[in-house]
Design a protein around this motif. Sequence first.
Motif, PDB file in Angstrom:
ATOM      1  N   VAL A  78       0.874  -1.172   0.000  1.00 16.75           N
ATOM      2  CA  VAL A  78       0.000   0.000   0.000  1.00 16.75           C
ATOM      3  C   VAL A  78       0.909   1.218   0.000  1.00 16.75           C
ATOM      4  CG1 VAL A  78      -1.764   1.281   1.279  1.00 16.75           C
ATOM      5  CG2 VAL A  78      -1.841  -1.213   1.212  1.00 16.75           C
ATOM      6  N   TYR A  79       0.507   2.243  -0.730  1.00  9.43           N
ATOM      7  CA  TYR A  79       1.340   3.426  -0.887  1.00  9.43           C
ATOM      8  C   TYR A  79       0.599   4.677  -0.430  1.00  9.43           C
ATOM      9  CZ  TYR A  79       3.373   0.052  -4.127  1.00  9.43           C
ATOM     10  OH  TYR A  79       3.892  -1.081  -4.680  1.00  9.43           O
ATOM     11  N   LEU A  80       1.397   5.667  -0.069  1.00  8.10           N
ATOM     12  CA  LEU A  80       0.843   6.988   0.199  1.00  8.10           C
ATOM     13  C   LEU A  80       1.691   7.991  -0.574  1.00  8.10           C
ATOM     14  CD1 LEU A  80      -1.340   8.550   1.789  1.00  8.10           C
ATOM     15  CD2 LEU A  80       0.417   8.994   3.532  1.00  8.10           C
ATOM     16  N   GLN A  81       1.136   8.508  -1.648  1.00  8.51           N
ATOM     17  CA  GLN A  81       1.801   9.553  -2.422  1.00  8.51           C
ATOM     18  C   GLN A  81       1.456  10.889  -1.793  1.00  8.51           C
ATOM     19  OE1 GLN A  81       3.955   9.366  -5.123  1.00  8.51           O
ATOM     20  NE2 GLN A  81       4.189  11.583  -4.815  1.00  8.51           N
ATOM     21  N   MET A  82       2.467  11.591  -1.360  1.00 10.01           N
ATOM     22  CA  MET A  82       2.264  12.868  -0.674  1.00 10.01           C
ATOM     23  C   MET A  82       2.862  13.980  -1.510  1.00 10.01           C
ATOM     24  SD  MET A  82       3.075  11.715   3.257  1.00 10.01           S
ATOM     25  CE  MET A  82       4.814  11.458   2.950  1.00 10.01           C
ATOM     26  N   ASN A  83       2.035  14.885  -1.967  1.00 11.45           N
ATOM     27  CA  ASN A  83       2.466  16.026  -2.773  1.00 11.45           C
ATOM     28  C   ASN A  83       2.203  17.325  -2.027  1.00 11.45           C
ATOM     29  OD1 ASN A  83       3.090  14.242  -4.914  1.00 11.45           O
ATOM     30  ND2 ASN A  83       1.005  14.398  -5.718  1.00 11.45           N
ATOM     31  N   THR A  84       2.864  18.364  -2.478  1.00  8.24           N
ATOM     32  CA  THR A  84       2.697  19.698  -1.886  1.00  8.24           C
ATOM     33  C   THR A  84       2.818  19.623  -0.364  1.00  8.24           C
ATOM     34  OG1 THR A  84       1.069  20.048  -3.666  1.00  8.24           O
ATOM     35  CG2 THR A  84       1.383  21.833  -2.093  1.00  8.24           C
ATOM     36  N   LEU A  85       3.876  19.004   0.088  1.00 11.82           N
ATOM     37  CA  LEU A  85       4.055  18.790   1.520  1.00 11.82           C
ATOM     38  C   LEU A  85       4.244  20.110   2.259  1.00 11.82           C
ATOM     39  CD1 LEU A  85       6.194  15.587   1.319  1.00 11.82           C
ATOM     40  CD2 LEU A  85       4.133  15.827   2.703  1.00 11.82           C
ATOM     41  N   LYS A  86       3.725  20.142   3.466  1.00 12.38           N
ATOM     42  CA  LYS A  86       3.779  21.325   4.316  1.00 12.38           C
ATOM     43  C   LYS A  86       4.519  20.969   5.613  1.00 12.38           C
ATOM     44  CE  LYS A  86      -0.837  22.708   2.695  1.00 12.38           C
ATOM     45  NZ  LYS A  86      -2.218  23.057   3.112  1.00 12.38           N
ATOM     46  N   PRO A  87       5.064  21.962   6.292  1.00  9.13           N
ATOM     47  CA  PRO A  87       5.736  21.672   7.569  1.00  9.13           C
ATOM     48  C   PRO A  87       4.817  20.943   8.553  1.00  9.13           C
ATOM     49  CG  PRO A  87       6.306  23.874   6.828  1.00  9.13           C
ATOM     50  CD  PRO A  87       5.258  23.361   5.871  1.00  9.13           C
ATOM     51  N   GLU A  88       3.547  21.229   8.515  1.00  6.68           N
ATOM     52  CA  GLU A  88       2.620  20.572   9.448  1.00  6.68           C
ATOM     53  C   GLU A  88       2.375  19.097   9.108  1.00  6.68           C
ATOM     54  OE1 GLU A  88       2.115  23.452   7.779  1.00  6.68           O
ATOM     55  OE2 GLU A  88       0.016  23.650   7.145  1.00  6.68           O
ATOM     56  N   ASP A  89       2.905  18.632   7.993  1.00  6.35           N
ATOM     57  CA  ASP A  89       2.847  17.207   7.660  1.00  6.35           C
ATOM     58  C   ASP A  89       3.959  16.423   8.356  1.00  6.35           C
ATOM     59  OD1 ASP A  89       1.995  18.173   4.329  1.00  6.35           O
ATOM     60  OD2 ASP A  89       0.623  17.413   5.865  1.00  6.35           O
ATOM     61  N   THR A  90       4.881  17.124   8.983  1.00  9.56           N
ATOM     62  CA  THR A  90       5.967  16.465   9.698  1.00  9.56           C
ATOM     63  C   THR A  90       5.418  15.565  10.798  1.00  9.56           C
ATOM     64  OG1 THR A  90       7.563  18.223   9.252  1.00  9.56           O
ATOM     65  CG2 THR A  90       7.970  16.844  11.191  1.00  9.56           C
ATOM     66  N   ALA A  91       5.787  14.291  10.755  1.00 11.91           N
ATOM     67  CA  ALA A  91       5.270  13.317  11.710  1.00 11.91           C
ATOM     68  C   ALA A  91       5.903  11.963  11.431  1.00 11.91           C
ATOM     69  CB  ALA A  91       3.748  13.196  11.593  1.00 11.91           C
ATOM     70  N   VAL A  92       5.678  11.045  12.352  1.00  7.55           N
ATOM     71  CA  VAL A  92       5.965   9.640  12.072  1.00  7.55           C
ATOM     72  C   VAL A  92       4.705   9.057  11.428  1.00  7.55           C
ATOM     73  CG1 VAL A  92       6.563   7.392  13.021  1.00  7.55           C
ATOM     74  CG2 VAL A  92       7.556   9.478  14.006  1.00  7.55           C
ATOM     75  N   TYR A  93       4.878   8.435  10.291  1.00  2.00           N
ATOM     76  CA  TYR A  93       3.753   7.863   9.559  1.00  2.00           C
ATOM     77  C   TYR A  93       3.737   6.347   9.779  1.00  2.00           C
ATOM     78  CZ  TYR A  93       2.710  12.263   7.294  1.00  2.00           C
ATOM     79  OH  TYR A  93       2.341  13.567   7.058  1.00  2.00           O
ATOM     80  N   TYR A  94       2.579   5.853  10.164  1.00  2.00           N
ATOM     81  CA  TYR A  94       2.411   4.442  10.472  1.00  2.00           C
ATOM     82  C   TYR A  94       1.454   3.784   9.483  1.00  2.00           C
ATOM     83  CZ  TYR A  94       4.390   5.651  15.027  1.00  2.00           C
ATOM     84  OH  TYR A  94       5.205   6.088  16.031  1.00  2.00           O
ATOM     85  N   CYS A  95       1.854   2.623   9.038  1.00  3.34           N
ATOM     86  CA  CYS A  95       0.956   1.789   8.242  1.00  3.34           C
ATOM     87  C   CYS A  95       0.032   1.043   9.197  1.00  3.34           C
ATOM     88  CB  CYS A  95       1.762   0.807   7.408  1.00  3.34           C
ATOM     89  SG  CYS A  95       0.756  -0.252   6.343  1.00  3.34           S
TER      90      CYS A  95
END
Length: 123
Positions: A78-95
């Motif tokens: 499973v994928y997560l394509q992340m575009n136009t990233l913002k500073p508030e997207d900073t995090a640990v991402y969990y599947c």
Amino acid sequence: QVRLAESGGDLVQPGGSLRLSCTASESIFNFNSMGWYRQAPGKQREPVASIRNSAETTYEDSVKGRFTISRDSAKNQVYLQMNTLKPEDTAVYYCHGDKWQRDGANRKLVSFWGQGTQVNVFS
């Protein structure tokens, strides 16, 4: 034993893109749904995007139009394509994946988690 393994986290500048991958130890269609959560420092873990077996997708409001969840059943990924990233997207991402399992005469939905991958968005 169910295992979910994330990859793809990195440091990226605002406006940039990243693609996260989650590899499952078994067919992704064994799961009721799969998706991504994130946890920023000092905040609770929150859902980001999910995809059901039916291919129905859901997104958290702040990522709609910027993030896309997809899957490749042949690769159990499973994928997560992340575009136009913002500073508030900073995090640990969990599947995350959930499966129906027997609980006596009933069944219950059980969650499974990966170890997380760090995404940092700043200049």
